[in-house]
Design a protein around this motif. Structure first.
Motif, PDB file in Angstrom:
ATOM      1  N   ALA A  36      48.877  72.904  20.179  1.00 57.48           N
ATOM      2  CA  ALA A  36      50.200  73.572  20.522  1.00 57.48           C
ATOM      3  C   ALA A  36      49.974  75.014  20.874  1.00 57.48           C
ATOM      4  N   TYR A  37      49.413  75.597  19.576  1.00 52.40           N
ATOM      5  CA  TYR A  37      49.146  77.221  19.668  1.00 52.40           C
ATOM      6  C   TYR A  37      48.267  77.530  20.689  1.00 52.40           C
ATOM      7  N   ILE A  38      47.089  76.736  20.847  1.00 51.52           N
ATOM      8  CA  ILE A  38      46.214  77.286  22.007  1.00 51.52           C
ATOM      9  C   ILE A  38      46.540  77.196  23.355  1.00 51.52           C
ATOM     10  N   ILE A  91      40.488  86.308  21.996  1.00 48.44           N
ATOM     11  CA  ILE A  91      41.475  85.191  21.282  1.00 48.44           C
ATOM     12  C   ILE A  91      41.261  85.366  20.029  1.00 48.44           C
ATOM     13  N   GLY A  92      42.718  85.433  19.450  1.00 46.27           N
ATOM     14  CA  GLY A  92      43.020  85.409  18.118  1.00 46.27           C
ATOM     15  C   GLY A  92      43.041  84.050  17.407  1.00 46.27           C
ATOM     16  N   VAL A  93      42.945  83.948  16.284  1.00 42.10           N
ATOM     17  CA  VAL A  93      43.097  82.651  15.221  1.00 42.10           C
ATOM     18  C   VAL A  93      42.189  81.677  15.885  1.00 42.10           C
ATOM     19  N   SER A 120      41.354  91.665  17.868  1.00 42.66           N
ATOM     20  CA  SER A 120      42.137  92.176  16.579  1.00 42.66           C
ATOM     21  C   SER A 120      42.340  91.062  15.581  1.00 42.66           C
ATOM     22  N   GLN A 121      42.835  90.063  16.287  1.00 44.27           N
ATOM     23  CA  GLN A 121      43.340  88.943  15.367  1.00 44.27           C
ATOM     24  C   GLN A 121      42.373  87.939  15.007  1.00 44.27           C
ATOM     25  N   ALA A 122      40.980  88.365  15.084  1.00 48.19           N
ATOM     26  CA  ALA A 122      39.868  87.452  14.800  1.00 48.19           C
ATOM     27  C   ALA A 122      39.877  86.586  13.741  1.00 48.19           C
ATOM     28  N   LEU A 168      42.793  97.784  25.204  1.00 41.64           N
ATOM     29  CA  LEU A 168      44.073  98.230  24.594  1.00 41.64           C
ATOM     30  C   LEU A 168      45.109  97.075  25.023  1.00 41.64           C
ATOM     31  N   THR A 169      45.334  96.037  24.306  1.00 41.19           N
ATOM     32  CA  THR A 169      46.388  94.882  24.791  1.00 41.19           C
ATOM     33  C   THR A 169      47.779  95.666  24.760  1.00 41.19           C
ATOM     34  N   LEU A 170      48.481  95.639  25.853  1.00 45.11           N
ATOM     35  CA  LEU A 170      49.906  96.326  25.877  1.00 45.11           C
ATOM     36  C   LEU A 170      51.043  95.267  26.043  1.00 45.11           C
ATOM     37  N   ASN A 304      48.836  88.505  32.366  1.00 47.08           N
ATOM     38  CA  ASN A 304      49.993  88.145  31.531  1.00 47.08           C
ATOM     39  C   ASN A 304      49.718  87.258  30.330  1.00 47.08           C
ATOM     40  N   HIS A 305      48.755  87.446  29.699  1.00 38.19           N
ATOM     41  CA  HIS A 305      48.370  86.866  28.238  1.00 38.19           C
ATOM     42  C   HIS A 305      48.170  85.478  28.433  1.00 38.19           C
ATOM     43  N   GLY A 306      47.808  84.993  29.528  1.00 39.97           N
ATOM     44  CA  GLY A 306      47.713  83.428  30.030  1.00 39.97           C
ATOM     45  C   GLY A 306      49.301  82.760  29.810  1.00 39.97           C
ATOM     46  N   GLY A 307      50.274  83.425  30.102  1.00 37.79           N
ATOM     47  CA  GLY A 307      51.770  83.033  30.301  1.00 37.79           C
ATOM     48  C   GLY A 307      52.109  82.824  28.779  1.00 37.79           C
ATOM     49  N   LEU A 334      40.646  90.815  35.834  1.00 42.90           N
ATOM     50  CA  LEU A 334      41.695  89.858  35.900  1.00 42.90           C
ATOM     51  C   LEU A 334      41.345  88.829  34.891  1.00 42.90           C
ATOM     52  N   ASP A 335      42.483  88.477  34.203  1.00 40.60           N
ATOM     53  CA  ASP A 335      42.368  87.200  33.476  1.00 40.60           C
ATOM     54  C   ASP A 335      44.002  86.231  33.550  1.00 40.60           C
ATOM     55  N   SER A 336      44.274  84.898  33.173  1.00 36.51           N
ATOM     56  CA  SER A 336      45.136  84.127  33.103  1.00 36.51           C
ATOM     57  C   SER A 336      44.958  83.452  34.192  1.00 36.51           C
ATOM     58  N   GLY A 337      44.431  82.240  33.972  1.00 34.68           N
ATOM     59  CA  GLY A 337      44.500  80.991  35.038  1.00 34.68           C
ATOM     60  C   GLY A 337      43.085  80.611  35.418  1.00 34.68           C
ATOM     61  N   VAL A 338      41.884  81.599  35.002  1.00 36.15           N
ATOM     62  CA  VAL A 338      40.702  81.395  35.681  1.00 36.15           C
ATOM     63  C   VAL A 338      40.069  79.877  35.036  1.00 36.15           C
ATOM     64  N   ARG A 339      39.767  79.074  35.916  1.00 34.97           N
ATOM     65  CA  ARG A 339      39.432  77.824  35.565  1.00 34.97           C
ATOM     66  C   ARG A 339      38.153  77.175  36.170  1.00 34.97           C
ATOM     67  N   THR A 340      37.784  77.935  37.210  1.00 35.50           N
ATOM     68  CA  THR A 340      36.467  77.318  37.925  1.00 35.50           C
ATOM     69  C   THR A 340      35.802  78.447  38.630  1.00 35.50           C
ATOM     70  N   GLY A 358      39.829  82.441  29.372  1.00 35.51           N
ATOM     71  CA  GLY A 358      40.514  82.439  27.944  1.00 35.51           C
ATOM     72  C   GLY A 358      40.340  80.845  27.534  1.00 35.51           C
ATOM     73  N   ARG A 359      41.516  80.085  27.673  1.00 37.25           N
ATOM     74  CA  ARG A 359      41.446  78.942  27.126  1.00 37.25           C
ATOM     75  C   ARG A 359      40.260  78.039  27.182  1.00 37.25           C
ATOM     76  N   PRO A 360      39.827  77.759  28.309  1.00 39.52           N
ATOM     77  CA  PRO A 360      38.688  76.851  28.519  1.00 39.52           C
ATOM     78  C   PRO A 360      37.610  76.953  27.519  1.00 39.52           C
ATOM     79  N   TYR A 361      37.195  78.202  26.909  1.00 34.60           N
ATOM     80  CA  TYR A 361      36.030  78.245  26.214  1.00 34.60           C
ATOM     81  C   TYR A 361      36.609  77.772  24.698  1.00 34.60           C
TER      82      TYR A 361
HETATM   83  C1  FNR Z   1      45.120  84.901  23.704  1.00 37.50           C
HETATM   84  N1  FNR Z   1      45.341  86.218  24.222  1.00 37.50           N
HETATM   85  C2  FNR Z   1      44.845  87.188  23.423  1.00 37.50           C
HETATM   86  N2  FNR Z   1      44.905  88.243  24.045  1.00 37.50           N
HETATM   87  C3  FNR Z   1      44.576  89.536  23.191  1.00 37.50           C
HETATM   88  O1  FNR Z   1      44.527  90.790  23.812  1.00 37.50           O
HETATM   89  N3  FNR Z   1      44.313  89.224  21.615  1.00 37.50           N
HETATM   90  C4  FNR Z   1      44.516  87.990  21.120  1.00 37.50           C
HETATM   91  O2  FNR Z   1      44.303  88.212  19.921  1.00 37.50           O
HETATM   92  C5  FNR Z   1      44.930  86.926  21.884  1.00 37.50           C
HETATM   93  N4  FNR Z   1      45.072  85.819  21.528  1.00 37.50           N
HETATM   94  C6  FNR Z   1      45.071  84.711  22.017  1.00 37.50           C
HETATM   95  C7  FNR Z   1      45.106  83.391  21.442  1.00 37.50           C
HETATM   96  C8  FNR Z   1      45.080  82.247  22.423  1.00 37.50           C
HETATM   97  C9  FNR Z   1      45.122  81.054  21.634  1.00 37.50           C
HETATM   98  C10 FNR Z   1      45.309  82.434  23.634  1.00 37.50           C
HETATM   99  C11 FNR Z   1      45.245  81.249  24.433  1.00 37.50           C
HETATM  100  C12 FNR Z   1      45.277  83.699  24.360  1.00 37.50           C
HETATM  101  C13 FNR Z   1      45.135  86.010  25.613  1.00 37.50           C
HETATM  102  C14 FNR Z   1      43.812  86.084  26.282  1.00 37.50           C
HETATM  103  O3  FNR Z   1      43.124  87.266  25.960  1.00 37.50           O
HETATM  104  C15 FNR Z   1      43.920  85.928  27.852  1.00 37.50           C
HETATM  105  O4  FNR Z   1      44.823  86.933  28.208  1.00 37.50           O
HETATM  106  C16 FNR Z   1      44.423  84.529  28.200  1.00 37.50           C
HETATM  107  O5  FNR Z   1      43.926  83.698  27.420  1.00 37.50           O
HETATM  108  C17 FNR Z   1      44.055  84.534  29.551  1.00 37.50           C
HETATM  109  O6  FNR Z   1      44.500  83.379  30.225  1.00 37.50           O
HETATM  110  P1  FNR Z   1      43.823  81.632  30.254  1.00 37.50           P
HETATM  111  O7  FNR Z   1      42.504  81.869  30.688  1.00 37.50           O
HETATM  112  O8  FNR Z   1      44.057  81.094  28.867  1.00 37.50           O
HETATM  113  O9  FNR Z   1      44.940  81.064  31.038  1.00 37.50           O
END
Ligand code: FNR
Length: 405
Positions: A36-38, A91-93, A120-122, A168-170, A304-307, A334-340, A358-361
């Motif tokens: 759920a978190y991922i 990607i954190g956590v 930062s959230q590694a 810098l994530t805003l 948009n931070h993957g929605g 760009l990120d958010s939604g890249v899958r192929t 993001g998520r696929p990896y």
């Molecule tokens: C993120 N993302 C994210 N971004 C960031 O700047 N710092 C972070 O620590 C995190 N942590 C994080 C955790 C998880 C589980 C997800 C899925 C995403 C956002 C990430 O960098 C990126 O913007 C999105 O994942 C891109 O979207 P897709 O490829 O997952 O659709």
């Protein structure tokens, strides 16, 4: 060719090639809260879906008889040559996917020559990841802490780790409203996950460590230590802290990791703290892009931070063209939604210099650790390579608006 030939021998791939199957396999492997978190997004997950839908709408128009044979995937970005226009998003956590977490991703990224953006959230300190990467490229993603000294310390560490850009994530000054997590009662920080970057920070420890009864994980955080932590959690124990203590620690952490009142003038201070190129992640409005350019920012990530943050926010790919047009000459990613692989081509055609995955990896990590992440990268880049060939171009940098309908 290698990937196809393996299939010819009847060998099944290490992780599913089809995205839907990859996600489903990860869902079956992971616990409900971890998945759920991922996988989850904010609110009604409209932006999460919109990100994917935007890629569905864009159409490529290939050119025939172009006479190209070899493809050059490399691109030039911020004076650096990247092997391909692909980076691994911060990607954190990541320990929620697999105990080796960031360390496995760092190794995979280095092996595939894809830059890894440390979060930062590694779950593993950046020093440990950097040491496993040799000279392979890495960037650092910063959440600007409410304590400037913590922010500066993270930046100093990133510089010492050989990071070649600061992201810098805003868009995460506040944590998004994530119903899947809320319904499962599973905020990861509450369980002490994703804190290794901070807990291994000397300034964070000296200024906040005392005030926070946080688990005393000391660097280097090894895979073994992480799996011990995972075992403890599985038994319902959180580093020997009571739930109440953990809740207090989480509240304190939430108040510390970000500065909700961050403003444009703060960027000028940031410039004075580092000579690394500064890239702003989460820009969606062209006026923000213009302001960033005025402030001397080096690059932007339309995201948009993957929605996961503002539900209802515009899809990343839809926001891209206006941002690109607003800042001629500035690198826009760009990120958010890249899958192929063809998604990468679409983003390039709309003006992006590179994309972040993001998520696929993370699903690859969950399924196969380092090898799983490598397989996801290889499949994506193989498809991108084919996409270039079928589009009729000999190099990634040649993809442009002429390939769009
Ligand atoms: C993120 N993302 C994210 N971004 C960031 O700047 N710092 C972070 O620590 C995190 N942590 C994080 C955790 C998880 C589980 C997800 C899925 C995403 C956002 C990430 O960098 C990126 O913007 C999105 O994942 C891109 O979207 P897709 O490829 O997952 O659709």
């Amino acid at each position: 060719t290698e990937i196809y030939l393996r299939g010819l021998g009847g060998e099944r791939p290490a992780v599913p090639v089809q995205l839907a199957d990859l996600q489903e396999a990860a869902r079956r492997t992971l616990g409900a809260a971890e998945f759920a978190y991922i996988a989850g997004g904010a609110g009604a997950e409209r932006t999460l879906r919109a990100n994917l839908a935007a890629f569905e709408r864009v159409q490529l128009v290939p050119r025939m008889l172009s006479g190209t044979k070899e493809r050059d995937l490399s691109v030039e970005l911020l004076g650096q040559r990247l092997a391909s226009p692909l980076l691994l998003a911060p990607i954190g956590v990541l320990e929620s996917a697999r105990p080796e977490a960031d360390l496995a991703v760092a190794r995979a990224a280095a092996a595939e020559q894809v830059p890894f953006v440390f979060s930062s959230q590694a779950s593993v300190p950046m020093e440990t990841c950097a040491a496993a990467m040799g000279a392979a490229p890495r960037w650092f993603q910063l959440y600007w802490s409410s304590d400037d000294e913590v922010t500066r310390s993270l930046i100093r560490r990133a510089e010492a780790c050989g990071a070649s850009a600061l992201v810098l994530t805003l868009d995460t000054t506040l944590l998004g409203w994530r119903p899947r997590d809320l319904d499962l009662g599973s905020l990861p920080f509450l369980r002490g996950q994703g804190l290794a970057q901070y807990l291994s920070d000397p300034v964070f420890r000296s200024r906040l460590g005392q005030a926070m009864p946080l688990p005393s994980v000391r660097p280097p955080v090894t895979p073994q230590l992480l799996s011990t932590a995972a075992q403890l959690r599985a038994k319902g124990k959180t580093f020997g802290l009571s739930l109440k203590e953990m809740q207090r620690a989480a509240a304190r952490f939430t108040a510390t990791y970000s500065r909700p009142d961050l403003g444009w003038d703060d960027l000028d201070r940031l410039r004075g703290w580092t000579r690394l190129p500064i890239i702003l992640k989460g820009v969606l409005h062209p006026d923000d892009a213009r302001e960033a350019a005025r402030r001397g920012v080096d690059g932007l990530i339309v995201s948009n931070h993957g929605g996961r943050q503002l539900d209802g926010a515009v899809a990343s790919l839809d926001a891209l063209p206006d941002v690109v047009a607003a800042v001629p000459g500035m690198p826009v990613l760009l990120d958010s939604g890249v899958r192929t692989g063809s998604d990468i081509a679409k983003a390039l055609a709309l003006g992006a210099q590179a994309v972040l995955l993001g998520r696929p990896y993370v699903y690859g990590l969950a399924l196969g650790g380092e090898a799983g992440v490598r397989a996801v990268i290889q499949n994506l880049l193989a498809e991108f390579d084919l996409t270039l060939g079928l589009l009729g171009v000999g190099a990634a940098r040649e993809v442009g608006p002429q390939h769009l309908r």
